[in-house]
Design an enzyme around this catalytic site. Structure first.
Site, mmCIF file in Angstrom:
data_model
loop_
_atom_site.group_PDB
_atom_site.id
_atom_site.type_symbol
_atom_site.label_atom_id
_atom_site.label_comp_id
_atom_site.label_asym_id
_atom_site.label_seq_id
_atom_site.Cartn_x
_atom_site.Cartn_y
_atom_site.Cartn_z
ATOM 1 N N LYS A 90 -13.058 9.487 -0.115
ATOM 2 C CA LYS A 90 -11.353 9.632 0.978
ATOM 3 C C LYS A 90 -11.787 10.655 1.570
ATOM 4 C CE LYS A 90 -6.478 8.528 0.868
ATOM 5 N NZ LYS A 90 -5.630 8.219 -0.537
HETATM 6 O O1 G3P Z 1 -2.569 6.516 0.201
HETATM 7 C C1 G3P Z 1 -1.404 7.631 0.828
HETATM 8 C C2 G3P Z 1 -0.504 7.913 -0.156
HETATM 9 O O2 G3P Z 1 -0.571 8.264 -0.830
HETATM 10 C C3 G3P Z 1 1.004 9.176 1.077
HETATM 11 O O3 G3P Z 1 1.820 7.904 0.006
HETATM 12 O O4 G3P Z 1 4.289 8.518 -0.755
HETATM 13 O O5 G3P Z 1 2.936 11.114 -0.848
HETATM 14 O O6 G3P Z 1 3.422 9.794 1.931
HETATM 15 P P1 G3P Z 1 2.814 9.019 0.288
#
Ligand code: G3P
Length: 221
Positions: free
Chosen positions: A85
């Site tokens: 990633k």
């Molecule tokens: O995969 C991306 C994700 O982990 C981001 O999520 O909830 O931190 O915006 P969030």
């Protein structure tokens, strides 16, 4: 649309994987830090990989191309089918091109527009992760960014797989599936929310109660 779990919590991942509908796991440095800041990252990722047996995205933390490539090689030495990633920055795009030329799968992360996704795809990304929840957080329509990306993919027949990421609730899941995202990486909580329906629970309770009535009537409960 395939479902991945967006988590670094082994218990959540084990439970989600045991239900049989999860095809992969995405992690990021924040998710790993949330679990246990002192955790042995290599061991945790190996445990996650063993549990899921499918896609596992592991994020690099370097911000220069060489550092990212060095980290990618280290991650691949842990498990060779890891997806690397990479953040969407210029140095990251060069790393994606290098890894793509070596047939190593990449997941380009922190994408907020369809143009960014298009650029990542042209750099050779295997997966492009469009973050919708964080767009909603700043009063911008996150689902629209996923829709735009899917529309461009449809017009041009691009091969990178679109991951809807930063999913916050079941309606996000529904809208991303309708838009044509290939994958939604979803927090455990939203997976459980999407499974649960009061009519399913009430229906099962009444089936079981009726069955018990029959058994009681026959004296065989
Ligand atoms: O995969 C991306 C994700 O982990 C981001 O999520 O909830 O931190 O915006 P969030």
């Amino acid at each position: 649309m395939q479902l991945y779990i967006d988590s670094a919590n082994l218990k959540e991942i084990e439970h989600a994987a045991s239900m049989g509908f999860i095809s992969g796991v995405t992690t990021n440095p924040s998710l790993l830090a949330k679990e246990d800041p002192k955790a042995d990252i290599r061991k945790l990722l190996l445990d996650i990989h063993k549990n899921v047996g499918g896609h596992v995205s592991v994020e690099v933390i370097s911000t220069d191309t060489e550092g990212m490539l060095r980290e990618a090689d280290e991650i691949l030495s842990w498990f060779p089918d890891a997806t690397i990633k990479i953040p969407f920055i210029p140095a990251g795009l060069a790393a994606v091109r290098n890894l793509s030329n070596r047939n190593i799968p990449t997941n380009v992360t922190l994408l907020f527009t369809a143009n960014q996704a298009l650029i990542a795809a042209n750099a050779g990304a295997t997966y492009v992760s469009v973050f919708l929840g964080r767009l909603d957080d700043i009063s911008t329509d996150g689902v629209q960014a996923v829709r735009d990306t899917c529309e461009i993919w449809e017009v041009h027949g691009l091969e990178s797989l679109i991951i809807a990421a930063s999913i916050r609730h079941p309606i996000h899941l529904l809208e991303c599936a309708k838009a044509g995202a290939h994958i939604a990486t979803t927090p455990y909580k939203v997976l459980l929310q999407s499974i649960k329906h009061p009519l399913t629970d009430a229906g099962l309770a009444s089936f079981l109660a009726d069955h018990k009535k029959m058994m009681d009537a026959k004296g065989t409960s």
